[in-house]
Design a protein around this motif. Structure first.
Motif, mmCIF file in Angstrom:
data_model
loop_
_atom_site.group_PDB
_atom_site.id
_atom_site.type_symbol
_atom_site.label_atom_id
_atom_site.label_comp_id
_atom_site.label_asym_id
_atom_site.label_seq_id
_atom_site.Cartn_x
_atom_site.Cartn_y
_atom_site.Cartn_z
ATOM 1 N N PRO A 29 0.839 -1.211 0.000
ATOM 2 C CA PRO A 29 0.000 0.000 0.000
ATOM 3 C C PRO A 29 0.868 1.253 0.000
ATOM 4 C CG PRO A 29 -0.721 -1.576 1.676
ATOM 5 C CD PRO A 29 0.594 -2.067 1.170
ATOM 6 N N PHE A 30 0.308 2.333 -0.528
ATOM 7 C CA PHE A 30 1.032 3.594 -0.564
ATOM 8 C C PHE A 30 1.050 4.236 0.826
ATOM 9 C CE2 PHE A 30 -0.725 3.303 -4.946
ATOM 10 C CZ PHE A 30 0.487 3.213 -5.614
ATOM 11 N N GLU A 31 2.220 4.776 1.192
ATOM 12 C CA GLU A 31 2.304 5.580 2.403
ATOM 13 C C GLU A 31 1.680 6.942 2.100
ATOM 14 O OE1 GLU A 31 3.335 5.030 5.390
ATOM 15 O OE2 GLU A 31 4.472 3.162 5.289
ATOM 16 N N VAL A 40 -2.051 10.002 -4.980
ATOM 17 C CA VAL A 40 -0.832 9.210 -4.853
ATOM 18 C C VAL A 40 0.358 10.135 -5.076
ATOM 19 C CG1 VAL A 40 0.498 7.282 -5.782
ATOM 20 C CG2 VAL A 40 -1.995 7.131 -5.675
ATOM 21 N N PHE A 41 1.331 10.125 -4.176
ATOM 22 C CA PHE A 41 2.537 10.916 -4.352
ATOM 23 C C PHE A 41 3.228 10.507 -5.643
ATOM 24 C CE2 PHE A 41 7.232 10.746 -3.367
ATOM 25 C CZ PHE A 41 7.488 12.046 -3.785
ATOM 26 N N GLY A 42 3.616 11.507 -6.450
ATOM 27 C CA GLY A 42 4.196 11.238 -7.764
ATOM 28 C C GLY A 42 5.458 10.414 -7.738
ATOM 29 N N GLY A 43 6.236 10.499 -6.649
ATOM 30 C CA GLY A 43 7.457 9.708 -6.569
ATOM 31 C C GLY A 43 7.199 8.218 -6.632
ATOM 32 N N TYR A 44 6.058 7.777 -6.067
ATOM 33 C CA TYR A 44 5.701 6.363 -6.174
ATOM 34 C C TYR A 44 5.519 5.965 -7.632
ATOM 35 C CZ TYR A 44 4.826 5.884 -1.149
ATOM 36 O OH TYR A 44 4.971 5.823 0.222
ATOM 37 N N PHE A 70 1.992 13.676 -15.821
ATOM 38 C CA PHE A 70 0.967 13.386 -14.828
ATOM 39 C C PHE A 70 -0.366 13.902 -15.370
ATOM 40 C CE2 PHE A 70 4.877 13.182 -12.513
ATOM 41 C CZ PHE A 70 4.668 12.273 -11.488
ATOM 42 N N LEU A 71 -1.347 13.013 -15.496
ATOM 43 C CA LEU A 71 -2.607 13.358 -16.138
ATOM 44 C C LEU A 71 -3.721 13.630 -15.137
ATOM 45 C CD1 LEU A 71 -2.441 10.627 -18.918
ATOM 46 C CD2 LEU A 71 -1.850 13.048 -19.141
ATOM 47 N N LEU A 72 -3.882 12.748 -14.161
ATOM 48 C CA LEU A 72 -4.950 12.871 -13.171
ATOM 49 C C LEU A 72 -4.427 12.403 -11.817
ATOM 50 C CD1 LEU A 72 -7.910 11.291 -15.190
ATOM 51 C CD2 LEU A 72 -7.699 13.719 -14.582
ATOM 52 N N PRO A 73 -4.939 12.966 -10.714
ATOM 53 C CA PRO A 73 -4.522 12.466 -9.396
ATOM 54 C C PRO A 73 -5.015 11.044 -9.177
ATOM 55 C CG PRO A 73 -6.320 14.051 -9.179
ATOM 56 C CD PRO A 73 -5.888 14.097 -10.613
ATOM 57 N N ASP A 227 11.353 13.330 -7.114
ATOM 58 C CA ASP A 227 10.128 14.119 -6.925
ATOM 59 C C ASP A 227 9.876 14.463 -5.467
ATOM 60 O OD1 ASP A 227 7.811 15.403 -7.963
ATOM 61 O OD2 ASP A 227 6.572 13.706 -7.368
ATOM 62 N N LEU A 228 10.717 13.981 -4.575
ATOM 63 C CA LEU A 228 10.455 14.102 -3.141
ATOM 64 C C LEU A 228 10.634 15.546 -2.686
ATOM 65 C CD1 LEU A 228 9.676 12.386 -0.700
ATOM 66 C CD2 LEU A 228 12.113 11.941 -0.317
ATOM 67 N N PHE A 229 9.525 16.206 -2.331
ATOM 68 C CA PHE A 229 9.506 17.599 -1.873
ATOM 69 C C PHE A 229 10.047 18.578 -2.918
ATOM 70 C CE2 PHE A 229 10.258 15.165 2.220
ATOM 71 C CZ PHE A 229 8.941 15.225 2.646
ATOM 72 N N LEU A 230 10.161 18.155 -4.167
ATOM 73 C CA LEU A 230 10.758 19.022 -5.186
ATOM 74 C C LEU A 230 9.946 20.293 -5.404
ATOM 75 C CD1 LEU A 230 12.948 19.469 -7.330
ATOM 76 C CD2 LEU A 230 11.538 18.141 -8.933
#
Length: 317
Positions: A29-31, A40-44, A70-73, A227-230
């Motif tokens: 599962p995603f954190e 979902v965080f983009g880095g995943y 990135f198209l949709l959340p 992508d982390l906090f970028l």
């Protein structure tokens, strides 16, 4: 400060059984920073699409590039399936198209991932211009041990990251943020293209197995890190905390991998800067060097959407 979590599950994907095509799903599962996470965080997506594509090429091939949109959340409570299409396979290079899909056949993210056959020759020494100590004099030859472990938390809070969410967020990386040159920050300069942030970063050694991991895992984690906090580089550059933005989200994200033998549990020197901002969009650039020998290991460019709240007043965006 963000809690640390094991590194490999962050990018682990599993081939979907019973299908004839190359389809993978996130193994774990995603954190998320709390139950109210909206996407979902983009880095995943970046790290897991690299991990999925890697399983469709020979082990002798290493990732060298990634261009994504990135198209949709995505819904962090649903599985993501990564559909890999084998675009080309040559003698030295292979290309893969990856689509990240959630229930309802909704495509949330696409990426073209490039791989190159590994050379049997040792890598040449890096040109002096790529040595981080020369390219970034502010780094000098300092040690991450000389920087306050709380520097990352202070930086994110200054950028407007909600403290309650920060306490809930879990990732495997340690950050040591260098003091910023305030002449380049938003306190005295309105032009965000002059803002630059430098830091050291690595996966905490305890978060990666002692016996080591396949190099492909390190590459996928590097994509996650990219992508982390970028996007918070924008906040710090404009002195506009996250609460001043109505929308902040990644649009396009490109990564180039320069060192196939990179190990993310070694300290990396990281530089981030904003290069352009207009019409509600911002461009952020990023480079990472390996601290022990100064070799450039990654370059990254991100175009993000950053729209201010109407009540937020003036801004350099």
């Amino acid at each position: 400060m963000p809690q640390l979590c094991p590194a490999e599950p962050v990018v682990a994907v599993t081939r979907l059984a019973g299908v004839t095509t190359d389809v993978f799903v996130n193994t774990h599962p995603f954190e998320t920073p709390g139950e109210k996470a909206r996407s979902v965080f983009g880095g995943y997506l970046l790290g897991q699409c690299v991990a999925a594509a890697q399983q469709t090429v020979p082990e002798t091939h290493d990732v060298h590039s990634l261009q994504s949109t990135f198209l949709l959340p995505g819904n962090p409570n649903e599985k993501v399936s990564y559909h890999v299409e084998r675009l080309s396979d040559g003698r030295s290079f292979s290309s893969r198209l990856v689509r990240a899909i959630q229930p309802g056949d909704v495509v949330h993210f696409t990426a073209i991932v490039g791989f190159q056959k590994r050379s049997t020759q040792p890598p040449p020494p890096p040109p002096p211009t790529l040595n981080y100590g020369e390219a970034m004099p502010a780094f000098g030859h300092g040690s991450p041990d000389d920087i306050d472990a709380g520097s990352a938390e202070a930086c994110l809070v200054e950028g407007g990251y909600p403290k309650p969410m920060l306490d809930l967020w879990r990732d495997p990386f340690q950050w040591r943020i260098l003091p910023r040159d305030r002449a380049m920050g938003s306190d005295t300069v309105e032009d965000p293209t002059r803002f630059r942030m430098q830091s050291f970063v690595r996966v905490a050694p305890s978060m990666l197995p002692v016996d080591g991991s396949r190099r492909a895992t390190h590459h996928a984690l590097l994509a996650f890190l990219s992508d982390l906090f970028l996007i918070y580089t924008t906040n710090l550059a404009t002195a506009r905390p996250v609460t001043g933005f109505a929308i902040e989200t990644t649009m396009n994200h490109s990564v180039w991998f320069h060192a196939p033998d990179v190990a993310v549990d070694d300290w990396l020197a990281c530089e981030r800067d904003t290069a352009w901002a207009d019409d509600g969009r911002v461009l952020i650039r990023q480079r990472l060097w390996r601290r022990r020998d100064g070799r450039l290991v990654m370059s990254c460019v991100q175009e993000a959407l950053a729209r201010l709240n109407r009540s937020g007043g003036g801004s350099s965006l």
